[in-house]
Design an enzyme around this catalytic site. Structure first.
Site, PDB file in Angstrom:
ATOM      1  N   LYS A   1       0.256   1.791   2.671  1.00 24.33           N
ATOM      2  CA  LYS A   1      -1.056   1.057   2.275  1.00 24.33           C
ATOM      3  C   LYS A   1      -1.132   0.619   0.939  1.00 24.33           C
ATOM      4  CE  LYS A   1      -6.129   2.475   2.352  1.00 24.33           C
ATOM      5  NZ  LYS A   1      -6.937   3.486   2.191  1.00 24.33           N
TER       6      LYS A   1
ATOM      7  N   SER B   1     -10.405   2.290   5.241  1.00 22.30           N
ATOM      8  CA  SER B   1      -9.783   1.082   4.515  1.00 22.30           C
ATOM      9  C   SER B   1      -8.216   1.145   5.019  1.00 22.30           C
ATOM     10  CB  SER B   1     -10.048   1.582   3.125  1.00 22.30           C
ATOM     11  OG  SER B   1      -9.517   2.617   2.710  1.00 22.30           O
TER      12      SER B   1
ATOM     13  N   SER C   1     -10.981   6.952   6.425  1.00 22.21           N
ATOM     14  CA  SER C   1     -10.281   5.681   5.893  1.00 22.21           C
ATOM     15  C   SER C   1      -8.909   5.882   6.685  1.00 22.21           C
ATOM     16  CB  SER C   1     -10.076   5.518   4.601  1.00 22.21           C
ATOM     17  OG  SER C   1     -11.163   4.725   4.434  1.00 22.21           O
TER      18      SER C   1
END
Length: 483
Positions: free
Chosen positions: A74, A149, A173
């Protein structure tokens, strides 16, 4: 096909000489190049470095658990030489000079990062869309959200582009993107895995709400990945025992089936998936009990209060990377097409400013949080797991979450409340709905009992198959990546 195997199986194949790291890396790179123009999941790659690292891996085989296996990271985590903006325009040129702790631990375990994946702006919304990279799209239906996210992670793993990745989770997330994209995602117990080296970082007591953990396409990777990640680093994390899920006797578990949060009812398909999970565990000898928790009606309010507890950096200051942004005027600029912030980011900043004076309400909600945490701790004990929806429905169309937010329907509170409780939770895929979009269930346990979640995830994968590869992408890979 190599694109459908677990990272554990891929590493074993390298050690056994069935394939090389170069073959794995090249195969996954080719697949990412095939799917990413549609998905926009991997926003910056390091393919040439990965190829070089794969050649080095083949030159000296080790016993590292993920030796020579590709992965994704990420973008909010520092990965040396790679962008580290978290979708914030003012950080678009920022490059990491070192690895975040979790990234360094993946690499020390032999993993080879292929690149970094998309997030929501400042990792604070459930759609992975920002002014730096744009929007990511779901591998099962590009008209649908990937979640946030860690949405880029969910999409790249769910499409077969990486066997596992790294995400962070302060309100769902990891689990929402894992669910929306049909893969496994684990939010560890608060404090189990250090979050050092990610941006932004939670502050004060909310730091324990922010979890770093794995997303992967096969359940057998969850425990080995968590073993690699767990343990304090001197800056963050706590000394918590991580137990082996293989030691869990499923017949001795108490299973609490919580159908909804009392605010938004899940769809029939989502409820059916959770009932299948409960029935499966009951068939394995576990004791299943339907349970209602009235305090869950305040899930969003409790999570919001816990998130702001003790924080000293206002969200509008994060928006400006240290310099305060006026979110109200920024919203107006957004409507005129002149803002470098997403609508949702500015709206969150404005909401924080408007609710800042409500300290008395926050104290009341924190007392509600403590009462709910005590209730869950007492019920779950050392042998209890909670079945709970990860979201009321399968992955919605783009912009639908924003419309729901404007209607004050906070559907992501299904995952967010477990962050406020500091509990471990795993998103487990449970097949596809009649539109070919993933279904799933969320499995939670008492703090420090991550192994119970992982044991249940493995059992449900065995019964229902786990990740169902998206046909449009895996079939298009052809025979070039056959094991």
């Amino acid at each position: 096909m190599m694109l459908t195997l677990s990272a554990t199986a891929l590493a074993r194949g390298i050690r056994d000489g069935r394939w090389t790291s170069v073959q794995l890396v090249e195969g996954h790179i080719a697949h990412i190049q095939r799917v990413n123009p549609t998905l926009n999941a991997m926003v910056a790659d390091r393919f040439e470095l990965a190829r070089s690292e794969a050649r080095e891996a083949d030159a000296g085989i080790t016993d590292a658990p993920f030796h020579g296996v590709p992965c994704s990271i990420k973008e909010c985590f520092a990965l040396t030489g790679m962008p580290n903006s978290s979708g914030l325009w003012s950080r678009r040129d920022r490059r990491a000079e070192t690895d975040a702790t979790a990234v360094a631990r993946y690499r020390a375990a032999g993993a080879i990062p292929l690149g970094v994946t998309n997030t929501s702006e400042l990792c604070m919304w459930m759609e992975s869309d920002n002014r730096v990279y744009g929007r990511s799209n779901n591998p099962y239906d590009p008209r649908r959200t990937v979640g946030g996210s860690s949405g880029g992670e969910g999409a790249i793993v769910g499409s077969g582009g990486a066997p596992f990745g790294l995400g962070s989770d302060i309100g769902g997330s990891i689990r929402m993107p894992a669910f929306f994209n049909g893969v496994f995602g684990h939010k560890p117990s608060g404090g189990l895995v250090p979050g050092t080296g990610q941006f932004p970082m939670a502050e004060g007591p909310a730091r324990r709400m922010l979890a770093t953990g794995p997303l992967c396409r096969r359940a057998e990777d969850l425990y080995p990945l968590l073993r690699v990640l767990a343990g304090p680093d001197g800056h963050d994390g706590e000394h918590l025992e991580l137990r082996d899920p293989a030691t869990v006797e499923l017949s001795s578990l108490r299973v609490f089936d919580v159908a909804d949060n009392g605010v938004t009812r899940p769809t029939r398909a989502m409820r059916g998936a959770q009932q299948k999970a409960a029935s499966t565990l009951e068939g394995l000898g576990a004791r299943v009990e339907r349970l209602a928790l009235p305090r869950l009606k305040k899930s969003f309010e409790i999570w919001s209060a816990a998130l702001s507890e003790g924080a000293h950096t206002p969200f509008p200051v994060l928006m400006g990377d240290g310099e305060r942004v006026a979110p109200g005027p920024e919203l107006l600029r957004r409507f005129m097409g002149r803002s470098q912030h997403t609508f949702m980011c500015s709206l969150l900043g404005l909401a924080e400013e408007l609710t800042e004076p409500l300290s008395g309400l926050q104290e009341s909600l924190l007392r509600e949080r403590d009462a709910l945490r005590q209730e869950l701790d007492e019920r779950l004990g050392e042998d209890g797991v909670l079945l709970f929806p990860p979201f009321p429905r399968s992955a919605p169309r783009h912009r639908w979450p924003l419309a729901r937010q404007l209607m004050l329907r906070f559907d992501y509170s299904y995952t967010a409340i477990l962050n406020a409780m500091h509990l471990p939770a795993t998103a487990v895929p449970m097949g596809l709905d009649n539109k070919g979009v993933p279904l799933g269930v969320q499995v939670a346990a008492g703090h420090g009992n991550d192994h119970l979640c992982l044991a249940v995830a493995t059992a449900l994968e065995s019964a229902w198959g786990g990740w169902v590869p998206p046909r449009r992408w895996i079939q298009s890979a052809g025979a070039s990546i056959v094991s």
